[in-house]
Structures are given as C-alpha cells and as structure tokens.
Design a protein around this motif. Structure first.
Motif, PDB file in Angstrom:
ATOM      1  N   MET A 253       0.825  -1.183   0.000  1.00  7.52           N
ATOM      2  CA  MET A 253       0.000   0.000   0.000  1.00  7.52           C
ATOM      3  C   MET A 253       0.875   1.254   0.000  1.00  7.52           C
ATOM      4  N   ILE A 254       1.977   1.195   0.732  1.00  6.58           N
ATOM      5  CA  ILE A 254       2.871   2.348   0.810  1.00  6.58           C
ATOM      6  C   ILE A 254       3.477   2.627  -0.558  1.00  6.58           C
ATOM      7  N   GLU A 255       4.044   1.603  -1.166  1.00  8.63           N
ATOM      8  CA  GLU A 255       4.704   1.767  -2.462  1.00  8.63           C
ATOM      9  C   GLU A 255       3.737   2.152  -3.564  1.00  8.63           C
ATOM     10  N   GLN A 256       2.488   1.722  -3.438  1.00  9.54           N
ATOM     11  CA  GLN A 256       1.492   1.998  -4.464  1.00  9.54           C
ATOM     12  C   GLN A 256       0.761   3.315  -4.221  1.00  9.54           C
ATOM     13  N   GLY A 257       1.116   4.021  -3.158  1.00 13.43           N
ATOM     14  CA  GLY A 257       0.509   5.312  -2.872  1.00 13.43           C
ATOM     15  C   GLY A 257      -0.940   5.241  -2.432  1.00 13.43           C
ATOM     16  N   ARG A 258      -1.330   4.138  -1.849  1.00 15.25           N
ATOM     17  CA  ARG A 258      -2.721   3.957  -1.413  1.00 15.25           C
ATOM     18  C   ARG A 258      -2.851   4.392   0.049  1.00 15.25           C
ATOM     19  N   GLU A 259      -2.713   5.691   0.268  1.00 20.96           N
ATOM     20  CA  GLU A 259      -2.689   6.249   1.618  1.00 20.96           C
ATOM     21  C   GLU A 259      -3.993   6.027   2.370  1.00 20.96           C
ATOM     22  N   ASP A 260      -5.127   6.172   1.702  1.00 23.10           N
ATOM     23  CA  ASP A 260      -6.414   5.981   2.375  1.00 23.10           C
ATOM     24  C   ASP A 260      -6.556   4.555   2.886  1.00 23.10           C
ATOM     25  N   GLU A 261      -6.185   3.592   2.055  1.00 23.33           N
ATOM     26  CA  GLU A 261      -6.269   2.191   2.470  1.00 23.33           C
ATOM     27  C   GLU A 261      -5.282   1.891   3.586  1.00 23.33           C
ATOM     28  N   LEU A 262      -4.125   2.505   3.529  1.00 17.69           N
ATOM     29  CA  LEU A 262      -3.127   2.333   4.585  1.00 17.69           C
ATOM     30  C   LEU A 262      -3.684   2.831   5.910  1.00 17.69           C
ATOM     31  N   GLY A 263      -4.296   3.998   5.891  1.00 22.48           N
ATOM     32  CA  GLY A 263      -4.890   4.550   7.106  1.00 22.48           C
ATOM     33  C   GLY A 263      -5.972   3.650   7.663  1.00 22.48           C
ATOM     34  N   LYS A 264      -6.824   3.121   6.788  1.00 16.30           N
ATOM     35  CA  LYS A 264      -7.892   2.221   7.232  1.00 16.30           C
ATOM     36  C   LYS A 264      -7.319   0.946   7.839  1.00 16.30           C
TER      37      LYS A 264
ATOM     38  N   GLY B 154       7.584   9.796   6.877  1.00 17.17           N
ATOM     39  CA  GLY B 154       6.812  10.728   7.695  1.00 17.17           C
ATOM     40  C   GLY B 154       5.315  10.550   7.498  1.00 17.17           C
ATOM     41  N   MET B 155       4.909  10.325   6.251  1.00 22.07           N
ATOM     42  CA  MET B 155       3.493  10.121   5.950  1.00 22.07           C
ATOM     43  C   MET B 155       2.996   8.850   6.630  1.00 22.07           C
ATOM     44  N   VAL B 156       3.786   7.794   6.562  1.00 24.55           N
ATOM     45  CA  VAL B 156       3.392   6.517   7.169  1.00 24.55           C
ATOM     46  C   VAL B 156       3.325   6.673   8.682  1.00 24.55           C
ATOM     47  N   THR B 157       4.332   7.265   9.275  1.00 21.82           N
ATOM     48  CA  THR B 157       4.355   7.464  10.721  1.00 21.82           C
ATOM     49  C   THR B 157       3.159   8.308  11.168  1.00 21.82           C
ATOM     50  N   GLY B 158       2.805   9.299  10.375  1.00 18.51           N
ATOM     51  CA  GLY B 158       1.668  10.149  10.704  1.00 18.51           C
ATOM     52  C   GLY B 158       0.335   9.433  10.664  1.00 18.51           C
ATOM     53  N   LYS B 159       0.254   8.327   9.949  1.00 23.25           N
ATOM     54  CA  LYS B 159      -0.992   7.568   9.848  1.00 23.25           C
ATOM     55  C   LYS B 159      -1.125   6.487  10.920  1.00 23.25           C
ATOM     56  N   ILE B 160      -0.050   6.224  11.647  1.00 23.20           N
ATOM     57  CA  ILE B 160      -0.109   5.199  12.690  1.00 23.20           C
ATOM     58  C   ILE B 160      -0.938   5.738  13.855  1.00 23.20           C
ATOM     59  N   PRO B 161      -2.021   5.052  14.217  1.00 24.44           N
ATOM     60  CA  PRO B 161      -2.855   5.501  15.334  1.00 24.44           C
ATOM     61  C   PRO B 161      -2.065   5.522  16.648  1.00 24.44           C
ATOM     62  N   ILE B 162      -2.456   6.394  17.543  1.00 26.47           N
ATOM     63  CA  ILE B 162      -1.704   6.614  18.780  1.00 26.47           C
ATOM     64  C   ILE B 162      -1.561   5.340  19.620  1.00 26.47           C
ATOM     65  N   GLY B 163      -2.590   4.506  19.664  1.00 26.32           N
ATOM     66  CA  GLY B 163      -2.499   3.279  20.454  1.00 26.32           C
ATOM     67  C   GLY B 163      -1.442   2.319  19.922  1.00 26.32           C
ATOM     68  N   ILE B 164      -1.394   2.179  18.601  1.00 23.29           N
ATOM     69  CA  ILE B 164      -0.384   1.308  17.971  1.00 23.29           C
ATOM     70  C   ILE B 164       1.000   1.937  18.117  1.00 23.29           C
ATOM     71  N   TYR B 165       1.080   3.258  17.937  1.00 27.11           N
ATOM     72  CA  TYR B 165       2.375   3.934  18.057  1.00 27.11           C
ATOM     73  C   TYR B 165       2.904   3.826  19.489  1.00 27.11           C
ATOM     74  N   THR B 166       2.022   3.943  20.465  1.00 27.49           N
ATOM     75  CA  THR B 166       2.426   3.804  21.863  1.00 27.49           C
ATOM     76  C   THR B 166       2.940   2.394  22.137  1.00 27.49           C
ATOM     77  N   ALA B 167       2.243   1.383  21.625  1.00 31.15           N
ATOM     78  CA  ALA B 167       2.708  -0.001  21.780  1.00 31.15           C
ATOM     79  C   ALA B 167       4.072  -0.183  21.112  1.00 31.15           C
ATOM     80  N   TYR B 168       4.258   0.454  19.956  1.00 24.82           N
ATOM     81  CA  TYR B 168       5.529   0.388  19.230  1.00 24.82           C
ATOM     82  C   TYR B 168       6.661   1.014  20.070  1.00 24.82           C
ATOM     83  N   ILE B 169       6.410   2.197  20.600  1.00 28.49           N
ATOM     84  CA  ILE B 169       7.424   2.877  21.412  1.00 28.49           C
ATOM     85  C   ILE B 169       7.736   2.057  22.666  1.00 28.49           C
ATOM     86  N   ASN B 170       6.713   1.522  23.321  1.00 29.26           N
ATOM     87  CA  ASN B 170       6.940   0.692  24.510  1.00 29.26           C
ATOM     88  C   ASN B 170       7.763  -0.545  24.168  1.00 29.26           C
ATOM     89  N   GLN B 171       7.472  -1.156  23.029  1.00 30.64           N
ATOM     90  CA  GLN B 171       8.213  -2.335  22.612  1.00 30.64           C
ATOM     91  C   GLN B 171       9.671  -1.979  22.315  1.00 30.64           C
TER      92      GLN B 171
END
Length: 76
Positions: A1-12, A53-70
């Motif tokens: 999805m990232i390489e194909q520029g499908r940002e909306d689907e990535l966000g979903k 930056g675009m990908v990081t900006g689409k990561i929801p806070i709960g997943i990003y928090t789990a990522y940072i904790n990990q």
C-alpha cells in the motif's frame, strides 16, 4: 500500500489494527503486538525516507504507543 501510494487504504488498515488491539480479546491483542507492532520497525526502515513521515503520521496513537513501549523494552 505504501509503495502503491494507497494512503487511504493504509490509514484504514492501521486503524483496523488499532481497533483489534484495543477491542480484541487478550490473545488477539498479543498477536497484534507480537507480530504487527514488532514488524513496524522493519516496515518503516524499508519504506523510502520521503514516505516515512506520511506513514508514521498515519499510525494511530495506540499502535504507536505499543511500538514505542516495545522499542523501549528491547533497548533500542
């Protein structure tokens, strides 16, 4: 999805992962953390810097928090 520029689907897809992580039973939450969240570092590293930056900006806070904790627990 990232390489194909499908940002909306990535966000979903990322929001679906957060939904499963927050609302799923404990085994599903563990699977999201141990497989998906663990792979985020590889995904972010593999994606072009111009899109990171675009990908990081689409990561929801709960997943990003789990990522940072990990990352913190693993000593990165």
């Amino acid at each position: 999805m990232i390489e194909q520029g499908r940002e909306d689907e990535l966000g979903k897809a990322l929001h679906l992962m957060e939904y499963m992580h927050e609302k799923g039973e404990r085994r599903l939450q563990n699977a999201v953390e141990n497989i998906f969240v663990f792979s985020l570092d590889s995904i972010l590293t593999a994606c072009p810097e111009s899109l990171r930056g675009m990908v990081t900006g689409k990561i929801p806070i709960g997943i990003y928090t789990a990522y940072i904790n990990q990352m913190y627990r693993s000593g990165y």
